[in-house]
Design a protein around this motif. Structure first.
Motif, short mmCIF file in Angstrom:
data_model
loop_
_atom_site.label_atom_id
_atom_site.label_comp_id
_atom_site.label_asym_id
_atom_site.label_seq_id
_atom_site.Cartn_x
_atom_site.Cartn_y
_atom_site.Cartn_z
N UNK A 130 -5.06 13.48 -12.61
CA UNK A 130 -3.62 12.89 -12.14
C UNK A 130 -3.83 12.12 -10.93
N UNK A 131 -4.64 12.57 -9.75
CA UNK A 131 -4.89 12.05 -8.71
C UNK A 131 -5.22 10.57 -8.68
N UNK A 132 -5.75 10.10 -9.65
CA UNK A 132 -6.25 8.80 -9.97
C UNK A 132 -5.17 7.84 -10.60
N UNK A 133 -4.10 8.34 -10.91
CA UNK A 133 -2.80 7.56 -11.53
C UNK A 133 -1.75 7.78 -10.57
N UNK A 134 -1.47 9.03 -9.76
CA UNK A 134 -0.56 9.24 -9.14
C UNK A 134 0.47 9.79 -9.67
N UNK A 135 1.60 10.35 -8.90
CA UNK A 135 2.69 10.95 -9.68
C UNK A 135 3.96 10.16 -9.23
N UNK A 190 4.99 12.29 2.59
CA UNK A 190 4.48 11.30 3.64
C UNK A 190 4.62 9.87 3.05
N UNK A 191 4.93 9.10 3.83
CA UNK A 191 4.67 7.74 3.45
C UNK A 191 3.76 6.93 4.48
N UNK A 192 3.12 5.92 4.05
CA UNK A 192 2.47 5.04 4.77
C UNK A 192 2.63 3.63 5.05
N UNK A 193 2.66 3.12 6.35
CA UNK A 193 3.11 1.82 6.72
C UNK A 193 1.98 1.17 7.28
N UNK A 194 1.25 0.10 6.96
CA UNK A 194 0.17 -0.33 7.60
C UNK A 194 -0.67 0.78 7.89
N UNK A 195 -1.38 1.17 9.11
CA UNK A 195 -2.35 2.07 9.18
C UNK A 195 -1.69 3.47 9.70
N UNK A 196 -0.22 3.49 9.78
CA UNK A 196 0.59 4.41 10.28
C UNK A 196 0.99 5.49 8.81
N UNK A 240 4.00 1.08 2.02
CA UNK A 240 2.84 0.51 1.42
C UNK A 240 2.30 1.40 0.14
N UNK A 241 2.40 2.89 0.84
CA UNK A 241 2.08 4.01 -0.18
C UNK A 241 2.59 5.21 0.21
N UNK A 242 2.66 6.21 -0.58
CA UNK A 242 3.29 7.49 -0.25
C UNK A 242 2.28 8.68 -0.82
N UNK A 269 -4.99 3.54 -1.00
CA UNK A 269 -6.42 3.64 -0.31
C UNK A 269 -6.28 4.97 0.48
N UNK A 270 -5.42 5.02 1.37
CA UNK A 270 -5.37 6.00 2.29
C UNK A 270 -5.33 7.36 1.90
N UNK A 271 -4.36 7.42 0.93
CA UNK A 271 -4.06 8.71 0.15
C UNK A 271 -5.34 9.34 -0.42
#
Length: 287
Positions: A130-135, A190-196, A240-242, A269-271
């Motif tokens: 599941x980690x490879x496809x996300x939830x 969590x959310x990710x924006x840029x490198x944050x 950008x991601x979560x 990528x960061x997750x």
């Protein structure tokens, strides 16, 4: 094959495990719990879970029924007896069973706490596909009580939240209070924006996640910026991601909320990198 469980000092076949109908955990949800992951037959972040357990008990005016060393030995023995290579150990401590039902707490000198532990065998926990496809998650109103920092067994609304998500064709729900995300039904958000990396700060509004603490430490060591603050659903949709973190999911990418794709709609990528780091580093310190 029947599991061996632990109940109040005894290792028993699960079919033989019993507690009183007057146990306050059953009648009042008057108890706390912890879930510790097992990888390669070893316990992940055990000390962190033990510290949080002691804090939860203290906040509810309950004592720790045994030493940390004794608790560790019980965990290890259950891993051995049930031949767990990858999985989880669930621990629950309640205030126990008084002579009869009463809202008032019983005298601790007259009532022994109930201590229960059992294992869940989860082969492939670390390599969860599941980690490879996300939830996918939905947002729901957070109407829980105000002490979410205490890991109590009051899990009815989180259970309802997971069922709401399932009915909506999603995997989980993020709860929202006063316009801001608090946490997932059984995880930190969590959310990710840029490198944050952005996640809600610790308070009585959310559970002080053990995996959360480790992941944020690893993120900082990997030169990722961490900002602990409130964020909205609109911010999630623009991120950008979560991802989420918990003892049972480690780091799990989130690819959509309320039907809207987050970022490119695939695990970020960061997750994925944080999941890789967490598993690698946690295995080094496992007991």
């Amino acid at each position: 094959m029947s599991r061996t469980v632990y109940v109040n000092g005894d290792y028993l076949p699960e079919a033989d495990a019993k507690i009183s109908i007057f146990d306050r955990g059953f009648l009042m949800a008057d108890g706390v719990y912890e879930v510790t992951s097992v990888l390669d037959g070893k316990l992940i972040d055990f000390d962190g879970h033990a510290v949080r357990l002691e804090r939860s008990l203290t906040e509810l005016d309950m004592g720790m029924p045994m030493s940390r060393d004794d608790l560790l030995e019980i965990h290890r023995e259950l891993v051995r007896l049930n031949e767990i290579d990858e999985g989880m150990i669930y621990l629950q401590i309640t205030r126990g069973a008084p002579a009869d039902r009463d809202f008032a707490f019983p005298d601790p000198e007259e009532t022994a706490q109930t201590v229960v532990l059992f294992t869940q065998n989860k082969p492939g926990l670390a390599d969860n596909p599941v980690a490879k496809q996300g939830i996918k998650v939905i947002s729901i109103e957070d109407i829980r009580w105000g002490r979410r920092d205490i890991k109590t067994v009051q899990l009815l609304y989180p259970s309802m939240g997971k069922m709401m998500a399932k009915k909506a064709g999603a995997d989980d729900a993020w709860m929202v209070e006063d316009g801001f995300v608090t946490e997932g039904t059984s995880n930190n958000a969590y959310i990710v924006k840029g490198n944050k990396i952005i996640t809600r700060e610790l308070s009585k509004d959310i559970l002080h996640g053990i995996t959360r603490a480790a992941v944020l430490r690893f993120a900082r060591e990997a030169q990722m910026e961490v900002e602990e603050r409130n964020f909205t659903i609109d911010e999630v949709k623009q991120a950008d991601e979560a991802f989420i973190t918990s003892a049972s999911t480690f780091v799990m990418p989130v690819v959509a909320i309320d039907g809207t794709a987050i970022g490119d709609g695939v695990p970020g990528a960061k997750a994925l990198r944080l999941r890789e780091i967490y598993l690698e580093e946690s295995r080094k310190t496992a007991v």
